[in-house]
Design an enzyme around this catalytic site. Structure first.
Site, PDB file in Angstrom:
ATOM      1  N   HIS A 298      -0.039  -0.398  10.609  1.00 24.84           N
ATOM      2  CA  HIS A 298      -1.235  -0.127   9.785  1.00 24.84           C
ATOM      3  C   HIS A 298      -0.800  -0.051   8.319  1.00 24.84           C
ATOM      4  CE1 HIS A 298      -4.466   1.751   7.780  1.00 24.84           C
ATOM      5  NE2 HIS A 298      -3.935   2.960   7.763  1.00 24.84           N
TER       6      HIS A 298
ATOM      7  N   ASN B 227      -5.598  -0.096   1.532  1.00 24.86           N
ATOM      8  CA  ASN B 227      -5.690   0.439   2.890  1.00 24.86           C
ATOM      9  C   ASN B 227      -7.096   0.161   3.430  1.00 24.86           C
ATOM     10  OD1 ASN B 227      -6.015   2.043   5.155  1.00 24.86           O
ATOM     11  ND2 ASN B 227      -5.026   3.838   4.278  1.00 24.86           N
TER      12      ASN B 227
ATOM     13  N   CYS C 178      -7.913   4.928  11.381  1.00 23.02           N
ATOM     14  CA  CYS C 178      -7.021   3.782  11.157  1.00 23.02           C
ATOM     15  C   CYS C 178      -6.308   3.320  12.435  1.00 23.02           C
ATOM     16  CB  CYS C 178      -5.994   4.112  10.087  1.00 23.02           C
ATOM     17  SG  CYS C 178      -6.740   4.750   8.579  1.00 23.02           S
TER      18      CYS C 178
HETATM   19  N1  ACO Z   1      -3.076   8.314 -10.768  1.00 25.09           N
HETATM   20  C1  ACO Z   1      -2.337   9.150 -11.518  1.00 25.09           C
HETATM   21  N2  ACO Z   1      -1.987  10.374 -11.107  1.00 25.09           N
HETATM   22  C2  ACO Z   1      -2.406  10.760  -9.892  1.00 25.09           C
HETATM   23  C3  ACO Z   1      -3.190   9.941  -9.064  1.00 25.09           C
HETATM   24  C4  ACO Z   1      -3.530   8.678  -9.555  1.00 25.09           C
HETATM   25  N3  ACO Z   1      -4.267   7.801  -8.846  1.00 25.09           N
HETATM   26  N4  ACO Z   1      -3.447  10.612  -7.917  1.00 25.09           N
HETATM   27  C5  ACO Z   1      -2.844  11.794  -8.015  1.00 25.09           C
HETATM   28  N5  ACO Z   1      -2.220  11.898  -9.206  1.00 25.09           N
HETATM   29  C6  ACO Z   1      -1.448  13.005  -9.741  1.00 25.09           C
HETATM   30  C7  ACO Z   1      -1.841  14.335  -9.123  1.00 25.09           C
HETATM   31  O1  ACO Z   1      -2.967  14.868  -9.791  1.00 25.09           O
HETATM   32  C8  ACO Z   1      -0.598  15.133  -9.363  1.00 25.09           C
HETATM   33  O2  ACO Z   1      -0.596  15.579 -10.696  1.00 25.09           O
HETATM   34  P1  ACO Z   1      -0.018  17.048 -11.081  1.00 25.09           P
HETATM   35  O3  ACO Z   1       1.425  17.002 -10.671  1.00 25.09           O
HETATM   36  O4  ACO Z   1      -0.251  17.098 -12.537  1.00 25.09           O
HETATM   37  O5  ACO Z   1      -0.830  17.999 -10.264  1.00 25.09           O
HETATM   38  C9  ACO Z   1       0.530  14.098  -9.219  1.00 25.09           C
HETATM   39  O6  ACO Z   1      -0.090  12.832  -9.388  1.00 25.09           O
HETATM   40  C10 ACO Z   1       1.212  14.157  -7.877  1.00 25.09           C
HETATM   41  O7  ACO Z   1       0.188  14.221  -6.859  1.00 25.09           O
HETATM   42  P2  ACO Z   1       0.551  14.159  -5.358  1.00 25.09           P
HETATM   43  O8  ACO Z   1      -0.701  14.210  -4.537  1.00 25.09           O
HETATM   44  O9  ACO Z   1       1.630  15.150  -5.079  1.00 25.09           O
HETATM   45  O10 ACO Z   1       1.116  12.691  -5.295  1.00 25.09           O
HETATM   46  P3  ACO Z   1       2.122  12.089  -4.278  1.00 25.09           P
HETATM   47  O11 ACO Z   1       3.393  11.780  -4.949  1.00 25.09           O
HETATM   48  O12 ACO Z   1       2.133  12.877  -3.001  1.00 25.09           O
HETATM   49  O13 ACO Z   1       1.427  10.698  -3.969  1.00 25.09           O
HETATM   50  C11 ACO Z   1       0.069   9.724  -2.261  1.00 25.09           C
HETATM   51  C12 ACO Z   1       0.090  10.669  -3.446  1.00 25.09           C
HETATM   52  C13 ACO Z   1       0.439   8.333  -2.746  1.00 25.09           C
HETATM   53  C14 ACO Z   1      -1.335   9.676  -1.691  1.00 25.09           C
HETATM   54  C15 ACO Z   1       1.082  10.253  -1.220  1.00 25.09           C
HETATM   55  O14 ACO Z   1       0.830  11.596  -0.899  1.00 25.09           O
HETATM   56  C16 ACO Z   1       1.101   9.474   0.004  1.00 25.09           C
HETATM   57  O15 ACO Z   1       1.649   8.391   0.036  1.00 25.09           O
HETATM   58  N6  ACO Z   1       0.495   9.992   1.094  1.00 25.09           N
HETATM   59  C17 ACO Z   1       0.302   9.312   2.296  1.00 25.09           C
HETATM   60  C18 ACO Z   1      -1.139   9.305   2.560  1.00 25.09           C
HETATM   61  C19 ACO Z   1      -1.741   7.936   2.566  1.00 25.09           C
HETATM   62  O16 ACO Z   1      -1.151   6.926   2.308  1.00 25.09           O
HETATM   63  N7  ACO Z   1      -2.993   7.929   2.914  1.00 25.09           N
HETATM   64  C20 ACO Z   1      -3.701   6.729   3.064  1.00 25.09           C
HETATM   65  C21 ACO Z   1      -4.812   6.960   3.942  1.00 25.09           C
HETATM   66  S1  ACO Z   1      -4.346   7.686   5.422  1.00 25.09           S
HETATM   67  C22 ACO Z   1      -4.134   6.568   6.591  1.00 25.09           C
HETATM   68  O17 ACO Z   1      -4.403   5.432   6.442  1.00 25.09           O
HETATM   69  C23 ACO Z   1      -3.575   7.036   7.836  1.00 25.09           C
END
Ligand code: ACO
Length: 322
Positions: free
Chosen positions: A247, A277, A111
């Protein structure tokens, strides 16, 4: 001498996939996706490969710049989802647009690819080697997405953006890049696994895998840090910066960066809700959107910031001189 942006172009595939559409294939909801990422919908390519999206964005940027393909000396394409291992996507774009006099190659910085491409061109310009360049960020991440993994498949989209650069006396003021390979497992898409005449296994193709929380922690630290470094070493005050063009990974990352920088969200334009993204394409897609909305004026100082797998990061302080 420095890199001056003289044209911007963008292109996205026409098919829209909404959060509601995804809720039909994995256990998720529009509410979950939007509240955690800011994404409402994304574009997914049905027929066009990365080089097709890249070539169309490039044509539009060249048209905006009023420069003919044959005038280009250099094409640098940032992508993590090229059509082929070889030839490079940049060479494919060169053929598609007829940039017969350019040297063309890809850069792999996930990215942060568009920022790395811009900084590479800046180096060539400063050395006086080239005069006209085309940089592109283009992705069809949909082909490396595991559509059964709800934690990643809701995040990404396909698209391309491009900028034409001229070696001039106004444009990039300062830039930086960084990488930390020890964090490589946070965000990964393996290529073909080893499989050959001496192994029993056949080669397999990888999909995007991510540790979302580690990526989040990395981004909210590195992005404000690199922006502050650029401002400090150029004695630039926050009041002088019109926009931070980040980004588009995730709205919550952008909000956290704004809080750390103590800057209002109005200075952080976004396209994440409509494109998701798009990795290395997100910054030029956003610049194109801002231009179309009349947000960028001659003399504006803006900071671009990219970050991604590697982990990699980069930022550019520039004066808008179109
Ligand atoms: N829909 C519903 N539930 C979901 C989904 C979904 N799409 N995805 C995950 N869950 C669930 C998980 O299974 C988990 O359930 P559990 O508690 O029963 O185990 C729960 O939601 C929480 O999961 P987490 O992974 O802890 O979710 P989090 O609150 O961290 O959010 C996210 C995930 C949005 C990806 C977050 O970690 C984040 O913003 N990370 C930044 C990474 C990012 O944005 N990456 C993009 C690409 S990287 C880049 O461009 C540099």
């Amino acid at each position: 001498m420095t890199a001056r942006i003289v044209g911007i172009g963008a292109y996205v595939p026409e098919t829209i996939v909404t959060n509601h559409d995804l809720a039909n294939i994995v256990e998720t909801s529009d509410e979950w996706i939007y509240s955690r990422t800011g994404i409402k919908e994304r574009r997914i390519s049905v027929k066009e490969e990365t080089s097709d999206l890249a070539a169309e964005a490039a044509r539009r940027a060249l048209e905006h710049a009023g420069i003919k393909p044959a005038e280009l000396d250099l094409i640098v394409l940032g992508t993590s989802s090229p059509d082929c291992n070889y030839p490079s996507g940049a060479c494919e774009v060169q053929a598609k647009i007829g940039a017969v006099n350019a040297v063309a190659f890809d850069v792999s910085a996930a990215c942060a690819g568009f920022i790395f491409a811009l900084n590479i061109v800046q180096g060539f310009f400063k050395a006086g080697i080239y005069q006209n360049a085309l940089i592109i960020g283009a992705e069809t991440l949909s082909k490396v997405t595991n559509w059964e993994d709800r934690s990643t498949c809701v995040l990404f989209g396909d698209g391309a953006g491009a900028a034409v650069l001229k070696n001039d006396d106004c444009g990039v003021i300062d830039m930086l890049m960084g990488s930390d390979g020890t964090m490589g497992d946070f965000l990964k898409c393996k290529s073909r696994t080893l499989g050959n005449l001496l192994t029993e296994e056949r080669p397999e193709l990888g999909f995007t895998e991510m540790n979302g929380q580690e990526v989040f922690r990395f981004a909210v630290k590195r992005v404000p840090e690199s922006i502050e470094t650029l401002m400090k070493r150029n004695q630039m005050s926050k009041e002088e910066i019109k926009y931070y063009v980040l980004h588009q990974a995730n709205e919550r990352i952008i909000e956290a960066a704004a809080r750390r920088l103590k800057e209002p969200m109005e200075k952080f334009p976004m396209t994440i809700s409509k494109y998701g993204n798009t990795s290395t394409a997100s910054i030029p897609l956003l610049l194109d959107d801002m231009l179309k909305k009349g947000m960028l004026k001659q003399g504006d100082k803006i900071i671009l910031s990219g970050f991604g797998a590697g982990m990699t990061w980069g930022a550019v302080l520039l004066e808008w001189c179109i």
